[in-house]
Design an enzyme around this catalytic site. Structure first.
Site, short mmCIF file in Angstrom:
data_model
loop_
_atom_site.label_atom_id
_atom_site.label_comp_id
_atom_site.label_asym_id
_atom_site.label_seq_id
_atom_site.Cartn_x
_atom_site.Cartn_y
_atom_site.Cartn_z
N ARG A 81 0.83 -1.20 0.00
CA ARG A 81 0.00 0.00 0.00
C ARG A 81 0.87 1.25 0.00
NH1 ARG A 81 -2.47 0.04 6.19
NH2 ARG A 81 -0.48 0.03 7.28
N TYR A 112 10.58 7.98 15.45
CA TYR A 112 10.49 7.97 13.98
C TYR A 112 11.58 8.84 13.36
CZ TYR A 112 8.26 8.33 9.36
OH TYR A 112 7.98 8.29 8.01
N THR A 131 15.04 7.26 13.47
CA THR A 131 15.27 6.20 12.49
C THR A 131 15.48 6.76 11.10
OG1 THR A 131 12.89 5.86 12.06
CG2 THR A 131 13.90 4.54 13.81
N LYS A 132 14.73 7.77 10.74
CA LYS A 132 14.86 8.34 9.40
C LYS A 132 16.18 9.09 9.24
CE LYS A 132 11.00 6.65 7.92
NZ LYS A 132 11.01 5.53 6.95
#
Length: 217
Positions: free
Chosen positions: A13, A152, A155-156
């Site tokens: 998706r 988040y 991690t990015k």
């Protein structure tokens, strides 16, 4: 580049599905990895096949090392990997003082450690061919930070250092590593944002809107 397999993690998706369909239109045999949502993955495969493309589904969880090893063994039986798009990712947002250790580690294990695992497993075939492309789907918040997203964003941001380090190790083998850092994209992940937050984010975007998964693809 000779068109071997185009592998996309989290390909059922959103950005992953849009990338899979575009790659198939360009003549790549596509492998869609998914963890949940088997019907969504089948829908993407059917859409690709209806347009004359070739697509396969391989289920594994990037958080599970043994599952990744097994999944890549299955992929290797389908052919050699030319392109890997590391797209699988999750969010578990919360302000720092309320964020649990589990929520931090779950996001790190999927978004960062999972990307390490899949990139590592794709390298042997690319090294033999002396050719390959690895793309990490990062985020603008990895560069700017984001309230309530310390897990988040970390991690990015980490993907940038990972890609640069991989490139230094394997660039001489004609294998490239790049990070795409989208802003806000209209996906299931962002659909849960409140109207107040959406309006706030849109006000900071020069285009005045979120982008689409197809644009990122």
């Amino acid at each position: 580049m000779q068109k071997g397999l185009f592998v996309i993690t989290g390909g059922s998706r959103g950005i992953g599905a849009a990338t899979a369909r575009l790659a198939a239109r360009q003549g790549w045999p596509v492998v869609i990895n998914y963890r949940n949502g088997v019907e969504e993955a089948r829908s993407v495969v059917r859409a690709i096949e209806s347009e004359g493309g070739v697509a396969h589904m391989v289920r594994f969880d990037v958080c599970d090392e043994a599952a990744v090893v097994s999944g890549f063994s299955e992929i290797d039986r389908l052919g050699s990997i030319s392109v890997l798009v590391n797209n699988a990712g999750v969010t578990k947002d919360g302000l720092l003082l309320r964020m649990s250790e589990e929520d931090f580690q779950d996001v790190v294990n999927t978004n960062l450690t999972g990307a390490f695992r899949t990139a590592q497993k794709s390298l042997s075939g690319m090294m033999k061919k002396k050719s390959g492309r690895v793309v990490f789907i990062g985020s603008v918040v990895g560069l700017l930070g984001s309230t309530g997203q310390v897990n988040y964003a970390s991690t990015k941001s980490g993907l940038v250092g990972m890609a640069r380090s991989f490139a230094r190790e394997y660039g001489s083998r004609n294998i490239t590593f790049n990070v795409i850092a989208p802003g806000f994209v209209e996906t299931d992940m962002t659909s849960v944002l409140s109207e107040e937050l959406r309006s706030k984010y849109v006000s900071q975007i020069p285009l005045g809107r979120f982008c689409s998964p197809e644009e990122i693809a």
